[in-house]
Design an enzyme around this catalytic site. Sequence first.
Site, PDB file in Angstrom:
ATOM      1  N   ASP A 160       8.429  29.932  49.054  1.00 41.51           N
ATOM      2  CA  ASP A 160       8.778  30.907  48.044  1.00 41.51           C
ATOM      3  C   ASP A 160       7.757  32.056  48.190  1.00 41.51           C
ATOM      4  O   ASP A 160       6.669  31.842  48.741  1.00 41.51           O
ATOM      5  CB  ASP A 160       8.662  30.242  46.671  1.00 41.51           C
ATOM      6  CG  ASP A 160       8.804  31.224  45.538  1.00 41.51           C
ATOM      7  OD1 ASP A 160       9.819  31.925  45.502  1.00 41.51           O
ATOM      8  OD2 ASP A 160       7.889  31.284  44.692  1.00 41.51           O
TER       9      ASP A 160
ATOM     10  N   ASP B  29       7.096  35.053  45.597  1.00 40.25           N
ATOM     11  CA  ASP B  29       6.483  35.474  44.336  1.00 40.25           C
ATOM     12  C   ASP B  29       5.836  34.281  43.621  1.00 40.25           C
ATOM     13  O   ASP B  29       6.520  33.327  43.250  1.00 40.25           O
ATOM     14  CB  ASP B  29       7.638  36.071  43.518  1.00 40.25           C
ATOM     15  CG  ASP B  29       7.338  36.312  42.079  1.00 40.25           C
ATOM     16  OD1 ASP B  29       6.558  37.222  41.808  1.00 40.25           O
ATOM     17  OD2 ASP B  29       7.892  35.594  41.228  1.00 40.25           O
TER      18      ASP B  29
HETATM   19  P1  B16 Z   1      13.902  41.161  42.615  1.00 41.46           P
HETATM   20  P2  B16 Z   1      10.787  34.318  44.251  1.00 41.46           P
HETATM   21  C1  B16 Z   1      11.935  35.890  42.421  1.00 41.46           C
HETATM   22  O1  B16 Z   1      11.118  35.746  43.552  1.00 41.46           O
HETATM   23  C2  B16 Z   1      11.075  36.064  41.189  1.00 41.46           C
HETATM   24  O2  B16 Z   1      10.355  34.872  40.914  1.00 41.46           O
HETATM   25  C3  B16 Z   1      11.940  36.376  39.993  1.00 41.46           C
HETATM   26  O3  B16 Z   1      11.133  36.566  38.847  1.00 41.46           O
HETATM   27  C4  B16 Z   1      12.746  37.640  40.296  1.00 41.46           C
HETATM   28  O4  B16 Z   1      13.603  37.961  39.203  1.00 41.46           O
HETATM   29  C5  B16 Z   1      13.568  37.408  41.562  1.00 41.46           C
HETATM   30  O5  B16 Z   1      12.698  37.071  42.635  1.00 41.46           O
HETATM   31  C6  B16 Z   1      14.368  38.630  41.953  1.00 41.46           C
HETATM   32  O6  B16 Z   1      13.479  39.645  42.320  1.00 41.46           O
HETATM   33  O7  B16 Z   1      14.195  41.799  41.294  1.00 41.46           O
HETATM   34  O8  B16 Z   1      12.697  41.728  43.324  1.00 41.46           O
HETATM   35  O9  B16 Z   1      15.122  41.112  43.505  1.00 41.46           O
HETATM   36  O10 B16 Z   1       9.929  33.562  43.272  1.00 41.46           O
HETATM   37  O11 B16 Z   1      12.101  33.635  44.545  1.00 41.46           O
HETATM   38  O12 B16 Z   1      10.041  34.729  45.493  1.00 41.46           O
HETATM   39 MG    MG Z   2       8.163  32.074  42.798  1.00 48.87          MG
END
Ligand code: B16
Ligand code: MG
Length: 212
Positions: free
Chosen positions: A10, A12
């Site tokens: 992952d 984030d």
């Molecule tokens: P975006 P991950 C996720 O990343 C985040 O944890 C989540 O909070 C966010 O809404 C989602 O990506 C979409 O992100 O708005 O930048 O497309 O934890 O899967 O790396």
């Molecule tokens: Mg994450």
Amino acid sequence: MGAYKGIVFDLDGVICSTDHYHYLAWKKLADRLGIPFDEQVNNRLRGVSRMASLEIILEKSEKAYTDEEKEAFAQEKNDTYRELLKEMSPKDLTDEVRDTLNELRARGYLLAIGSSSKNTPFILERIGLGDYFDAVSDGNNITHSKPDPEVFLKGAERIGLDPSVCVVVEDAHAGVEGAVRGGFACAAMGDAKDDPRATWHMDSFSDLKKIL
Ligand code: B16
Ligand code: MG
């Protein structure tokens, strides 16, 4: 190397701390709209797509919004978030994460990203990992967000491995669920550390060197 040949990370909250920027950007929007928003609500957004995150935030809104308004809110949040991301640099990749990734690669593991974020390419570039991973699967190539396993399955496919020989590394409960549903072993950390569905419960990222 044992039973495993690949790792799907992952992004984030695992590779970098963009989770805090998500929080700040959603908080700014929620404050403007007068909707209560705190860390507890924020934790429910981890791993969840942008629109699904907005729906969770709007649960506490007294007002109903049209689809067009929701699209505009999601765009507004993303604009704030991208402004924050611009401030990131290779200094935002910790020594712990960099050293652990390098050691796992040196041991022969294939390394992939499995992130719900559509901003993944931009973030990887900002932190100096633009060309680092053997494959990237992210919010731009999936139709179902975590807890659906799609993003991890595509990541494994792109490194040519079956989920049974891959480990997913996650900080979100939605991600742990997706990993298990996809047939992956899962190393959980951060907010999801104690998730009972995870195979391993890590105090920090470098624990991977002991697990694998
Ligand atoms: P975006 P991950 C996720 O990343 C985040 O944890 C989540 O909070 C966010 O809404 C989602 O990506 C979409 O992100 O708005 O930048 O497309 O934890 O899967 O790396
Ligand atoms: Mg994450």
